[in-house]
Design an enzyme around this catalytic site. Structure first.
Site, mmCIF file in Angstrom:
data_model
loop_
_atom_site.group_PDB
_atom_site.id
_atom_site.type_symbol
_atom_site.label_atom_id
_atom_site.label_comp_id
_atom_site.label_asym_id
_atom_site.label_seq_id
_atom_site.Cartn_x
_atom_site.Cartn_y
_atom_site.Cartn_z
ATOM 1 N N LYS A 184 0.858 -1.184 0.000
ATOM 2 C CA LYS A 184 0.000 0.000 0.000
ATOM 3 C C LYS A 184 0.894 1.234 0.000
ATOM 4 C CE LYS A 184 -4.294 -0.137 0.653
ATOM 5 N NZ LYS A 184 -5.181 -0.731 -0.353
ATOM 6 N N THR A 195 -2.944 -5.658 0.477
ATOM 7 C CA THR A 195 -2.436 -4.294 0.693
ATOM 8 C C THR A 195 -3.304 -3.586 1.735
ATOM 9 O OG1 THR A 195 -3.715 -3.205 -1.059
ATOM 10 C CG2 THR A 195 -1.628 -4.215 -1.695
ATOM 11 N N ARG A 234 28.425 35.417 -7.433
ATOM 12 C CA ARG A 234 27.110 35.100 -7.994
ATOM 13 C C ARG A 234 26.188 34.627 -6.872
ATOM 14 N NH1 ARG A 234 27.427 29.007 -10.805
ATOM 15 N NH2 ARG A 234 28.158 27.984 -8.913
ATOM 16 N N GLN A 265 29.214 21.666 -7.292
ATOM 17 C CA GLN A 265 29.829 20.360 -7.076
ATOM 18 C C GLN A 265 30.697 20.371 -5.820
ATOM 19 O OE1 GLN A 265 29.448 21.857 -10.070
ATOM 20 N NE2 GLN A 265 29.562 20.417 -11.772
ATOM 21 N N HIS A 278 19.376 28.769 -11.166
ATOM 22 C CA HIS A 278 20.140 29.900 -11.702
ATOM 23 C C HIS A 278 19.457 31.232 -11.408
ATOM 24 C CE1 HIS A 278 22.605 26.973 -13.711
ATOM 25 N NE2 HIS A 278 21.582 26.503 -14.390
HETATM 26 O O1 URC Z 1 28.229 25.346 -9.895
HETATM 27 C C1 URC Z 1 28.135 25.188 -11.122
HETATM 28 N N1 URC Z 1 28.519 23.999 -11.681
HETATM 29 C C2 URC Z 1 28.440 23.771 -13.020
HETATM 30 O O2 URC Z 1 28.794 22.655 -13.494
HETATM 31 C C3 URC Z 1 27.935 24.793 -13.837
HETATM 32 N N2 URC Z 1 27.702 24.888 -15.159
HETATM 33 C C4 URC Z 1 27.171 26.126 -15.378
HETATM 34 O O3 URC Z 1 26.791 26.553 -16.508
HETATM 35 N N3 URC Z 1 27.073 26.826 -14.214
HETATM 36 C C5 URC Z 1 27.540 26.015 -13.231
HETATM 37 N N4 URC Z 1 27.650 26.188 -11.890
#
Ligand code: URC
Length: 300
Positions: A15, A60, A178, A221, A249
């Site tokens: 379920k 279930t 940014r 990353q 973004h």
């Molecule tokens: O932190 C980011 N990693 C990316 O791999 C990436 N690629 C991108 O266009 N902007 C960013 N920013």
């Protein structure tokens, strides 16, 4: 069985999304726990599929009833403990059930403040994210994976992105300042089942937030890896952490046509497309446990 015969492959059933609210009302100060629980059994159910023989099929509906009865009989406590109790019950009660998957989302509430005091039994939905848990019983082994989803974070500075390769299709400008924003889905796998899951979950979430805030980011990353590194360093009972993070973004709006300078003050918060950054952070040389992750949505 002849070559080419059609046979049943992997299967599970149960379920999904039992919405459960447990009120603890032993005193005038009530507590609430709010969950969305899914129970799925695995085991010897071949004949149900191939012959319509339901003699092994724990309905279930029964699984759903067990969720609510357990909430009354033993309370919830933490989603992880609750799911472990459910799974253990089904495996121990029915010979044909050899394992399964029990998952929950849980939603936070906080008390409404009236005249400066927290109300006894009135609540407002809160929480900056949804808490998640998946318990799986596989070959007699319990796997507990906890997490969060929908945790939206933003840094208005302290984020750079440069040094990436350029080719004839590259238009992105390098930046040393940014906005960095994301909505974190994170999962972490415990190596034990006897933890204070509520306390650890709260501490991991707090560490995730503070690391996002304090790491000077050179890329999303790098931020993800630092979050995973911080969590694994602080919590020896966590074996690995996986994260899936859209890069939300924030595009600087060109105000020059209006004779205005935009000093990182006005952005277009774009919703798509978005970068999607996903990573696992793990201990070097530690055993991999793919069966713990197989049913966690969205991970490779
Ligand atoms: O932190 C980011 N990693 C990316 O791999 C990436 N690629 C991108 O266009 N902007 C960013 N920013």
């Amino acid at each position: 069985m002849a070559d080419g015969d059609i046979v049943l492959g992997a299967n599970q059933y149960g379920k999904a999304e039992c919405r459960l609210v447990r009120v603890t009302r032993d005193t005038p100060v009530h507590e609430i726990e709010d969950l969305n629980v899914t129970s799925q059994l695995r085991g010897e159910f071949t004949l149900a599929h191939t012959a319509g023989d339901n003699s092994h099929v724990v309905a279930t509906d029964t699984q759903k009833n067990t969720v609510y009865a357990f909430a009354k009989e033993r309370g919830v406590g933490s989603p992880e403990e609750f799911l472990l109790a459910l799974g253990t019950h089904f495996v121990e009660s029915f010979e044909q059930v050899t394992g399964g998957r029990w998952a929950a989302e849980s939603y936070a509430w906080r008390r409404i403040t009236v005249d400066g005091r927290p109300h006894d039994h009135a609540f407002v939905r809160s929480g900056e994210s949804v808490r998640t848990a998946v318990v799986q019983l596989v070959d007699g082994q319990a796997h507990v994976v906890s997490g969060i989803t929908g945790c939206t974070l933003l840094k208005s500075t302290g984020s750079e992105f440069h040094g990436f390769p350029r080719d004839r299709y590259t238009t992105l400008a390098e930046t040393d300042d940014r906005v960095l924003a994301t909505s974190v889905t994170a999962w972490w796998r415990y190596t034990r089942t006897d933890l204070d899951f509520n306390a650890v979950h709260e501490a991991v979430t707090a560490l995730l937030l503070s690391t996002f805030a304090s790491v000077h980011s050179l890329a999303l990353q790098q931020t993800l890896f630092e979050i995973g590194r911080a969590v694994l360093t602080a919590f020896p009972d966590i074996a690995e952490m996986r994260m899936s993070c859209p890069n939300k973004h924030h595009l600087l709006v060109d105000l020059a046509p209006f004779g205005l300078e935009n000093r990182n003050e006005v952005f277009h918060a774009a919703d798509r497309p978005y970068g999607l950054i996903e990573a696992t952070v793990q201990r070097e040389g530690a055993p991999q446990v793919p069966e713990a992750w197989a049913t966690v949505p969205g991970f490779c």
